[in-house]
Design a protein around this motif. Structure first.
Motif: not given
Ligand code: AMP
Length: 341
Positions: A106-108, A121-123, A135-137, A178-183, A185-189, A232-234, A288-290
């Motif tokens: 649940d996103r909320k 957390v990005p806005k 913005t990323i949807a 909807l979330q602000e897109y952050v530019i 280096v992606l990292a998954y810890l 897509s971000f599949n 952290s977006f997730e």
């Molecule tokens: P998520 O479903 O939140 O894991 O997002 C899937 C993918 O979208 C991530 O692995 C990132 O590549 C990208 N992503 C999600 N949220 C953001 C964000 N706020 N800023 C930049 N990239 C994002």
């Protein structure tokens, strides 16, 4: 002694190989169509064949798992294919905290737990009328990045939203976050927290290869113009990464804040493996977006241990093996209820 069971997908091979390395019996709930694949591996002791993973809730499956004193290891496929209610109704012990999986879906709730953990957390953008920057949807749930898109204006958002509605991927605005897109280096810890020792272990970092956003980056901007595109971000696969050593202290602190916030918000807290996912920006600040409140598939790259697990464990330690080790220790001291829900 306990045994280890999981669903046949995602990181099942790693989990069951790790369990076998620790000397535990292994069981796989396996869709009939995947029997051919999983039969290849000798470290899987028993296949429980099903037509659909939901059958893990049925009496037949439950009885076999109970008879084997199985602990079920939840992973991304469980979350993607079963509802939160179904997961919470699983009768056999689930490794970690099954209640926190609702917070992952649940996103909320997810945002609440991340903010409570004092993560950056990005806005989030409350309404598409407010879109005025990149913005990323994102779709809710474990959509796996499919049907996400980037946008910079309300007009463009509406156009892309309508394409997704037409494709049947969403019903309307309420299906998008909807979330602000952050530019950066992606990292998954990747972490493991043991409630038996009270210790947090930083296990590794991975990068995700996501289609087709990764491919789009190789196309020069002029050719991208006018590509009315749902990018897509599949996730297609993962690869290893190490961080600058100066970033590690903050990584541990983020993990510890997450563990301590989840103890307050969703008992018994974040036990076992989890992952904090985000972006390092140009100042090395992590956004952290997730999070994933269970083992992530990105740990599959470290079946022989990672540069970080090597610092903690004397034998090659995958996340799957670490889970099995925890189960063994808990079973020996009759504390299984401390590490399962
Ligand atoms: P998520 O479903 O939140 O894991 O997002 C899937 C993918 O979208 C991530 O692995 C990132 O590549 C990208 N992503 C999600 N949220 C953001 C964000 N706020 N800023 C930049 N990239 C994002």
């Amino acid at each position: 002694m306990a045994s280890v069971a999981t669903l046949g997908s995602h990181c099942a091979l790693q989990v069951l190989k790790g369990a076998k390395d620790e000397g535990l019996k292994t069981l796989l709930v396996c869709e009939k169509k995947r029997e051919r694949l999983y039969k290849r591996f000798d470290f899987i002791d028993e296949l429980i064949l099903v037509d659909a993973f939901e059958e893990v809730l049925d009496k037949k499956c439950t009885t076999i798992l109970e008879k084997n004193n199985s602990v079920l290891i939840p992973h991304g496929t469980l979350i993607a294919q079963m509802t939160t209610k179904q997961i919470e109704s699983i009768k056999i012990p689930v490794f970690g905290n099954k209640w926190i999986l609702r917070w992952e879906s649940d996103r909320k709730l997810k945002e609440q737990l991340m903010i409570e953990s004092k993560l950056n957390v990005p806005k989030s953008i409350p309404h598409h009328k407010k879109i005025n920057r990149l913005t990323i949807a994102k779709r809710h749930g474990a959509a796996g990045g499919k049907g996400y898109f980037l946008t910079t204006s309300e007009k463009d958002y509406i156009k892309k939203r309508n394409i997704l509605v037409k494709q049947g991927l969403i019903k309307g605005d309420s299906d998008l976050y909807l979330q602000e897109y952050v530019i950066g280096v992606l990292a998954y810890l990747q972490f493991f927290y043991s409630p038996l020792t009270g210790n947090l272990e930083f296990f590794g970092v991975d990068k995700r290869h996501e289609s087709d956003i990764e491919g789009l980056a190789r196309i020069p901007a002029p050719q991208q113009m006018g590509m009315d595109y749902i990018s897509s971000f599949n996730v297609i696969g993962n690869s290893p990464m190490v961080l600058r050593e100066s970033l590690l202290d903050e990584v541990y602190q983020m993990g510890e804040r997450f563990v301590s916030a989840s103890k307050r918000l969703v008992k018994p807290g974040m036990n076992g493996p989890f992952c904090i996912e985000g972006v390092y920006d140009q100042d090395g600040k992590f956004w952290s977006f997730e999070f994933s409140a269970r083992i992530v598939a990105g740990t599959n790259i470290y079946m022989d241990g990672s540069p970080y697990s090597t610092l903690i464990h004397d034998v090659p330690m995958s996340m799957g093996r670490r889970i099995a080790k925890e189960i063994k220790t808990a079973a020996k001291s009759k504390k299984l209820e401390k590490i399962t829900t």
